[in-house]
Structure formats: C-alpha cells, structure tokens
Enzyme design. Structure first.
Site, PDB file in Angstrom:
ATOM      1  N   ASP A 152      53.503  37.337  25.649  1.00  7.63           N
ATOM      2  CA  ASP A 152      54.258  38.223  24.568  1.00  7.63           C
ATOM      3  C   ASP A 152      54.808  39.680  24.787  1.00  7.63           C
ATOM      4  OD1 ASP A 152      54.985  36.273  21.276  1.00  7.63           O
ATOM      5  OD2 ASP A 152      55.849  38.339  22.262  1.00  7.63           O
TER       6      ASP A 152
ATOM      7  N   HIS B 265      54.951  41.624  22.558  1.00  8.63           N
ATOM      8  CA  HIS B 265      54.753  42.185  21.655  1.00  8.63           C
ATOM      9  C   HIS B 265      52.601  42.490  21.811  1.00  8.63           C
ATOM     10  CE1 HIS B 265      58.516  40.282  20.114  1.00  8.63           C
ATOM     11  NE2 HIS B 265      58.586  41.042  19.212  1.00  8.63           N
TER      12      HIS B 265
ATOM     13  N   SER C  70      60.743  44.721  16.280  1.00 11.78           N
ATOM     14  CA  SER C  70      60.099  43.292  15.956  1.00 11.78           C
ATOM     15  C   SER C  70      58.625  44.021  15.553  1.00 11.78           C
ATOM     16  CB  SER C  70      60.229  42.567  16.528  1.00 11.78           C
ATOM     17  OG  SER C  70      60.054  42.782  17.873  1.00 11.78           O
TER      18      SER C  70
END
Length: 391
Positions: A193, A195, A297
């Site tokens: 990911d 993130h 995000s």
C-alpha cells in the site's frame, strides 16, 4: 533502472503471448452459436449489435484473461507492473511517485511558495501551523527497494525541505528518526500500500504531540481518549491494483498482509458526570475544538486511525479537514476558503504532507487563479526578504 532482456527472449515473449491470444480467440468463437436475442430485437437500430457485444464480452476469454496473462508475463519476466507501481524485494511494492524525477525544479519552488503563502495567511488569522512532512516509504525501507532506484532528486528532498521550513519559522518536527525507531516494533508502512500502518500513524502522532506540548503551541484543557484494538483482517493494498494478476495468477501476488483496526474514543465520563481529565469548560468559551487537522488520505482514512492517535497524543479533540484523493495542497486551500474556518479558526492546525508530493504538480484548477498566484507571491516575497536579510 529496469534492466533490458536479450532480443531472443523478447521474441519468445511476444510469440508466447501472441500464441495465447490466437488460441483464446479461437476458443471464444465457440460461444457465437450460443448467442440468442429476443425475437423483437430490431436489427437496424444497434440493439442487436449491443446484445451481441454484451454476450461476447461475457464469453470472450481474452476480455477476462488477457489482462491477467499480460500482467503475469510482465511481472515474471520483467519484474514490472502497470505504470504507477515499482516492484521491490520481499513482496514490497512502492508508488512510482517516490521514484520519478521531477518534470522541472520549478514545481518544487512553486509548491514551496504555496506552503509559505499558506503559513503567511494562517499567521494573519492567528492560527499556528505545524507542518508534518511524512517521510517517503522508500526512504524508510530502502532495504526492500529492488532494481529500480529513486531519482537523484529524492536523495535529500526530505531533509532539505525540512531545513527550509524551519528556517522560515514553520514548526516542522523531524518524523524520520521516530519512524525508523518504530520499525523495531512492526511495520510503519504497509508492504502493498502507499499508506502507513496504524503503528506508523501512532508513531507520528506521538512525535507531534511531544513537539506541540514542549513548544506550548496548544493551550486547551486536557481531554482523555482511549484507543481500542480490533481484530486483524486481511488488507488488500492499493498498489495491488497495478498488478492485475487475479484471479488466474493470484499466487504470484505478494502474500496477503494483516491490518489491525484501531478506534479512538473519548474516555467515559466519571461518576459525577465529568469527563475523565476534562476541565469545567473543555474548549473555553466555544464548543468548537481548538485543534484542526488537514491533509491527505493518511489523515482522512479511518483505517490508519491517525486522527484518533493525534487526539490521544494531544489529549484534545480536533476537527479533521483531510480528504482522500486530493493530495495535501487542495484540501488546505479549500480550508482557507471555508466560511466556518474563517469565522472561527482553530488555535493550531496540523498539516499532514507526504514527502512524495513536495515536487509534484497538483490540480488547483477549482481555485481562482489570481488568488493562488497571490498566495505564491506572498510566499515568494517572504523568501526573498529572508534571503536579503542573510546577505
């Protein structure tokens, strides 16, 4: 950079894929006799053609399998995915935004001027700014980088920008050291990911909390928060979308990773009805939290629980203005134009800003071009003034 393969292997690659396509095309023709349409379907207005197209899309193997086959060959022979992902070692994936060279050095300067312009505008409104530059995943995990290396631009990007921000009087805690130390306790970024993990988010929140407390940037009565840890669940990283290998070749994908959801809530009230750790008036004369968060995000997605971790680290409630899919600049500029923010600004604003966005262009077309230019100009003016004072 990606290594080239020999010409005979390239020809074999093309021939193998072409043969597969021809075989699948022949196989798909078997589905044609099975097509039927309603008896009253007109022939000349296109409905019959659309009905056949829908049937063929459903039955045509290339439609369903061609993407898988191409991705599998690219992944196994070239160690590549679709544009957007860089394949690392040990099942690690990276966004190519952390590897690309900047189109021009001017974009970094433009972004810096906007950051300075935002700082100037917040100062005018009496809002203290804390800039949280999140180090790139590739910077934190160089041991998992594969053949492709980040462009030279990224070598000192984080430290240079941090030094520049501090020289301009922007509170910018160094988060790199804290995240490196936290790697001993688990992954601070997710393997597949773009993130961070909940641990990475918590680590940054605690570092920011310590910095803000030490510098007395926030002056509100304390409010206690508690974080609950949920069950681990399989998480499909967003970078896997650049490896369209499933369902045929899902065994080639990096192994699944687990994500442990965390949720943070205000501590329960004491028997007398007062919240644990709270004063008589939590936010002074206003019920509006004096702390705000804006960013990407990393802050907006509840999976990482950065908002909750920051509340707990600062013992203060906050308003989260972060948005997904817009980068760090667009939500900030939207916030500056928000009527509620204008009328009742917070005491402190934390701006979460991933490193990879520092040299990237942002779509700011929704904003008045003259207003954006004025922000940049004010930031550039401060920069020139600071430079003249040092001469």
């Amino acid at each position: 950079m990606t290594q080239s393969i020999s010409r005979p292997l390239q020809y074999a690659y093309i021939a193998a894929f072409g043969g597969l396509l021809l075989g699948l095309a022949g196989w798909s023709l078997k589905s044609v006799p099975g097509f039927s349409a309603a008896a009253d379907t007109p022939l000349l207005n296109g409905k019959l053609a659309h009905a056949f197209e829908a049937h063929y899309d459903k039955e045509f193997p290339i439609k369903r399998l061609g993407t898988n086959l191409w991705a599998a060959l690219d992944y196994t022979l070239f160690h590549e995915g679709r544009p957007g992902v860089v394949i690392g070692k040990d099942g690690w994936l990276f966004t190519d935004e952390e590897f690309k060279p900047a189109p021009s050095g001017q974009q970094l300067e433009d972004n810096w001027a906007l950051v300075r312009g935002v700082q100037r505008e917040l100062n005018r409104r009496g809002v203290k700014l804390v800039l949280a530059v999140i180090p790139a995943k590739a910077r934190l995990y160089p041991e998992h980088i594969g053949r492709e290396q980040p462009a030279a631009l990224h070598d000192s990007l984080y430290q240079d920008f941090l030094a520049r921000a501090r020289a301009a009087g922007i509170d910018s805690p160094d988060l790199l050291g804290s995240l490196r130390q936290a790697k001993d306790n688990g992954a601070v970024f997710l393997r597949t990911d773009t993130h961070w993990s909940p641990l990475g988010a918590e680590t940054v929140a605690q570092r920011l909390g310590a910095e803000i407390r030490e510098t007395h940037l926030l002056d509100v009565p304390a409010q206690n928060f508690v974080t609950r840890v949920g069950e681990e669940r399989t998480h499909k990283g967003d970078l896997l979308s650049f490896l369209p290998l499933d369902p045929l070749f899902d065994e080639l994908l990096p192994r699944p990773e687990q994500l442990q959801q965390r949720t943070t809530e205000a501590a329960p009230a004491l028997p007398g009805g007062q919240q644990s750790g709270a004063g008589d008036d939590l936010f002074g004369d206003s019920q509006q939290p004096r702390l705000a968060l804006v960013g990407t995000s990393y802050s907006a997605n509840p999976r990482w629980n950065f908002e909750g971790a920051l509340k707990q680290a600062l013992s203060a409630d906050l308003i989260n203005y972060a948005k997904e899919g817009k980068g760090p600049l667009e939500p900030m500029l939207e916030l500056l134009q928000d009527e509620g923010f204008r009328k009742d600004p917070p005491q402190l604003l934390v701006w979460e800003f991933p490193e990879r966005y520092l040299p990237m262009a942002s779509d700011l077309s929704q904003f008045d071009a003259d207003w954006v230019a004025q922000l940049k100009a004010s930031g550039g003016r401060d920069e020139r003034l600071a430079a003249s004072r040092n001469d």
